[in-house]
Design an enzyme around this catalytic site. Structure first.
Site, PDB file in Angstrom:
ATOM      1  N   GLY A 108       0.827  -1.214   0.000  1.00 30.59           N
ATOM      2  CA  GLY A 108       0.000   0.000   0.000  1.00 30.59           C
ATOM      3  C   GLY A 108       0.852   1.251   0.000  1.00 30.59           C
ATOM      4  N   SER A 111       2.318   1.940  -5.397  1.00 27.55           N
ATOM      5  CA  SER A 111       3.123   1.589  -6.575  1.00 27.55           C
ATOM      6  C   SER A 111       2.471   2.087  -7.862  1.00 27.55           C
ATOM      7  CB  SER A 111       3.361   0.079  -6.637  1.00 27.55           C
ATOM      8  OG  SER A 111       2.161  -0.622  -6.493  1.00 27.55           O
ATOM      9  N   SER A 112       1.142   2.102  -7.922  1.00 31.04           N
ATOM     10  CA  SER A 112       0.474   2.554  -9.159  1.00 31.04           C
ATOM     11  C   SER A 112       0.741   4.034  -9.396  1.00 31.04           C
ATOM     12  CB  SER A 112      -1.042   2.369  -9.061  1.00 31.04           C
ATOM     13  OG  SER A 112      -1.348   1.085  -8.640  1.00 31.04           O
ATOM     14  N   ALA A 114       3.193   5.849  -8.124  1.00 34.35           N
ATOM     15  CA  ALA A 114       4.625   6.102  -8.352  1.00 34.35           C
ATOM     16  C   ALA A 114       4.990   5.753  -9.797  1.00 34.35           C
ATOM     17  CB  ALA A 114       5.467   5.299  -7.369  1.00 34.35           C
ATOM     18  N   ASP A 155      -1.298  10.388  -2.982  1.00 37.71           N
ATOM     19  CA  ASP A 155      -0.195   9.486  -3.311  1.00 37.71           C
ATOM     20  C   ASP A 155       0.590   9.992  -4.521  1.00 37.71           C
ATOM     21  OD1 ASP A 155      -2.539   9.055  -4.723  1.00 37.71           O
ATOM     22  OD2 ASP A 155      -2.602   6.893  -4.387  1.00 37.71           O
TER      23      ASP A 155
END
Ligand code: MEV
Length: 322
Positions: A108, A111-112, A114, A155
């Site tokens: 969590g 990663s998507s 980033a 994020d």
């Protein structure tokens, strides 16, 4: 230039998750495990992706079919990021992209977002477009919304700007909180949480008890404002207390779990200033604020119920690696 490698950090939410989806602020820190993306221009007119961490190998399609037909799950963010960049800034030829993460997509850590940020930053340099951090944020956030339909964008902001940020829904305000360090300990629950499912569960509760949930969001907003002052003063004791308050509200929203609670108690009973789940809840990680003298005991106690991930907060945002 035909090829570039870019990296971006993961993130941890310090205060404000869920409320930040509904026009409120949060505090997020960028963490020192990074996503690396290499983007290479090719002449064959194909989009090719290799993302071994998410089981994508030699995924190929013609550039003009980006976003169409079947899209492999692990390829969605990269493919739509490329499509959005191409639609806005137009270029010809093909692309070969490779992603490699220092952190598991199970944590969590984002990663998507980033990888989305790395792709857009990499393309902007390869094709000589001078995009500001805000422009990279805007296009990356659009990509996330195209795919997930929901999310505050915190994020994405952590991946672009790095450091520790006071962030408001959709990037209405993105204010760096200039600090040198952040004494974090992170514990992983071993359970992968699905953010959109959890946002929807909270939404259902909010539909049933709108005033109650809105009141909780207002309280979270208030503690984020307090927390911002504590971060800037380096007052970790108060920030820890506020994190523990925040955990109480997250329990009320129904997104904590026994495993997360066990790690949080392990941290607090062994001298942490405070601790809470970080992110959507349902699994993923906890974050505890801990003085150096208490750190060994806290790490040991968390490792008895979960797994400590050795990671620093407050690290640099997206950058070119070579
Ligand atoms: C998920 O990591 C945090 C949420 O607030 C969703 C978001 O802000 O996009 C639940």
């Amino acid at each position: 230039m035909n090829r570039i490698t870019v990296s971006a950090p993961g993130k941890l939410m310090l205060l404000g998750e869920h409320a930040v989806v509904y026009n409120r602020p949060c505090i997020v820190t960028a963490v020192g495990q990074r996503m690396f993306v290499t983007v290479e221009r090719t002449k064959d007119g194909l989009f090719e992706l290799n993302a071994p961490d998410v089981d994508v190998k030699k995924y190929k399609k013609p550039m003009q079919e980006l976003g169409q037909g079947e899209i492999a799950k692990g390829a969605r963010f990269v493919e739509i990021a490329v499509k959005n960049f191409k639609d806005k800034y137009y270029f010809t030829g093909g692309l070969k992209i490779k992603t490699k993460s220092q952190f598991s997509s199970q944590f969590g850590f984002g990663s998507s977002s980033a990888s989305t940020v790395c792709v857009i930053k990499g393309l902007s340099i390869l094709f000589g477009k001078k995009l500001s951090d805000q422009q990279i944020f805007n296009l990356a956030y659009k990509t996330i919304l195209n795919i997930q339909g929901k999310g505050s964008g915190f994020d994405v902001a952590a991946a672009v700007f790095g450091g520790t940020l006071y962030f408001w829904t959709g990037g209405k305000f993105i204010k760096p909180l200039n600090i040198k360090e952040l004494p974090l300990v992170v514990g992983y629950s071993g359970v992968k949480a699905d953010t959109v499912t959890l946002i929807n569960e909270v939404k259902e509760r909010a539909n049933k008890y709108p005033q109650v949930i809105d009141g909780i969001y207002d309280q979270i907003h208030a503690l984020v404002e307090e927390g911002r002052r504590s971060v800037l003063k380096g007052d970790w004791e108060s920030l820890g207390e506020l994190m523990s308050f925040n955990q109480g509200y997250l329990v009320s929203l129904g997104v904590s779990t026994k495993k997360l609670a066990d790690m949080i108690y392990a941290a607090k009973e062994n001298g942490a200033y405070g601790a809470k789940l970080s992110g959507a809840g349902g699994g993923d990680c906890i974050v505890a604020l801990v003085s150096p003298s208490k750190k060994p005991a806290v790490v040991k106690a968390i490792n008895k119920v979960g797994k400590v991930i050795n990671v620093k907060g407050n690290v640099e945002g997206v950058r070119v690696e070579g």
